[in-house]
Design a protein around this motif. Structure first.
Motif, short mmCIF file in Angstrom:
data_model
loop_
_atom_site.label_atom_id
_atom_site.label_comp_id
_atom_site.label_asym_id
_atom_site.label_seq_id
_atom_site.Cartn_x
_atom_site.Cartn_y
_atom_site.Cartn_z
N GLY A 1 0.90 -1.09 -0.08
CA GLY A 1 0.20 0.12 0.15
C GLY A 1 0.78 1.26 -0.10
N GLU A 2 0.81 2.24 -0.85
CA GLU A 2 1.58 3.54 -1.07
C GLU A 2 0.79 4.52 0.03
OE1 GLU A 2 2.52 6.94 -3.99
OE2 GLU A 2 1.25 5.30 -4.75
N ALA A 3 1.66 5.28 0.73
CA ALA A 3 1.18 6.28 1.66
C ALA A 3 0.48 7.06 0.98
CB ALA A 3 2.60 6.67 2.30
N ASN B 1 8.97 7.54 -8.00
CA ASN B 1 8.25 7.77 -9.29
C ASN B 1 8.69 7.22 -10.58
OD1 ASN B 1 6.43 9.17 -7.87
ND2 ASN B 1 7.46 11.25 -7.94
N ASN B 2 10.07 7.01 -10.54
CA ASN B 2 10.74 6.35 -11.68
C ASN B 2 11.83 5.60 -11.14
OD1 ASN B 2 13.07 7.96 -11.94
ND2 ASN B 2 11.74 9.61 -12.47
N ASP C 1 15.17 7.36 -10.12
CA ASP C 1 15.13 8.11 -8.96
C ASP C 1 15.33 7.15 -7.77
OD1 ASP C 1 14.31 10.26 -9.59
OD2 ASP C 1 12.14 10.10 -9.00
N SER C 2 15.20 5.69 -7.68
CA SER C 2 15.68 4.93 -6.75
C SER C 2 17.32 4.75 -6.71
CB SER C 2 15.26 3.47 -7.11
OG SER C 2 15.89 2.92 -8.19
N ALA C 3 17.87 5.19 -7.62
CA ALA C 3 19.52 5.13 -7.41
C ALA C 3 19.92 6.49 -7.08
CB ALA C 3 20.10 4.64 -8.83
N THR C 4 19.39 7.42 -7.57
CA THR C 4 19.95 8.77 -7.35
C THR C 4 19.58 9.49 -6.13
OG1 THR C 4 18.05 9.83 -8.49
CG2 THR C 4 20.15 9.35 -9.90
N LYS C 5 18.54 9.16 -5.48
CA LYS C 5 17.99 9.72 -4.14
C LYS C 5 17.89 8.89 -2.93
CE LYS C 5 15.16 13.13 -6.88
NZ LYS C 5 13.90 13.64 -7.09
N SER C 6 18.52 7.72 -3.00
CA SER C 6 18.88 6.85 -2.09
C SER C 6 19.80 7.11 -1.21
CB SER C 6 18.65 5.16 -2.46
OG SER C 6 17.29 5.14 -3.07
N HIS C 7 19.83 6.91 0.09
CA HIS C 7 20.97 6.93 1.12
C HIS C 7 21.02 5.61 1.93
CE1 HIS C 7 24.37 8.63 3.14
NE2 HIS C 7 23.75 8.44 4.20
N ILE C 8 21.82 4.79 1.66
CA ILE C 8 21.92 3.66 2.37
C ILE C 8 23.03 3.67 3.16
CG2 ILE C 8 21.88 0.98 2.24
CD1 ILE C 8 20.57 1.11 -0.46
N VAL C 9 22.78 3.24 4.70
CA VAL C 9 23.95 3.36 5.59
C VAL C 9 24.24 1.97 6.05
CG1 VAL C 9 24.63 4.15 7.94
CG2 VAL C 9 23.15 5.88 6.36
N ASP C 10 25.53 1.36 6.15
CA ASP C 10 25.71 0.19 6.47
C ASP C 10 25.68 0.14 7.93
OD1 ASP C 10 27.14 -2.15 7.09
OD2 ASP C 10 28.71 -1.89 6.33
#
Length: 80
Positions: A8-10, A61-62, A65-74
């Motif tokens: 379900g999308e927020a 939205n595309n 965006d999943s690659a350019t606006k994500s910030h993953i912390v180990d």
């Protein structure tokens, strides 16, 4: 073994049933356990977030965006 996800999308009322084995996505209304769907809908209306058996989920939205606006912390601390 079949594998399904209910998503379900927020901010949106619709729930979706993802059938991984068949590669399909369909509205969850009328699919599966109606009692479970109602519990999930009620919880969402009250602002609850439910996560079970999912270790990552990214909403964009595309695809780029999943690659350019994500910030993953180990989460593993560095031992020196």
């Amino acid at each position: 073994m079949a594998k399904y996800f209910i998503l379900g999308e927020a901010g949106q009322a619709e729930l979706w049933l993802v059938d991984v084995e068949n590669g399909t996505v369909a509205p969850a209304a009328g699919a599966g356990d109606a009692g479970l769907i109602k519990v999930i809908e009620t919880a969402r209306q009250q602002g609850l977030t439910t996560i079970k058996g999912v270790d990552v989920a990214i909403a964009t939205n595309n695809r780029s965006d999943s690659a350019t606006k994500s910030h993953i912390v180990d989460p593993t601390p560095v031992n020196k």
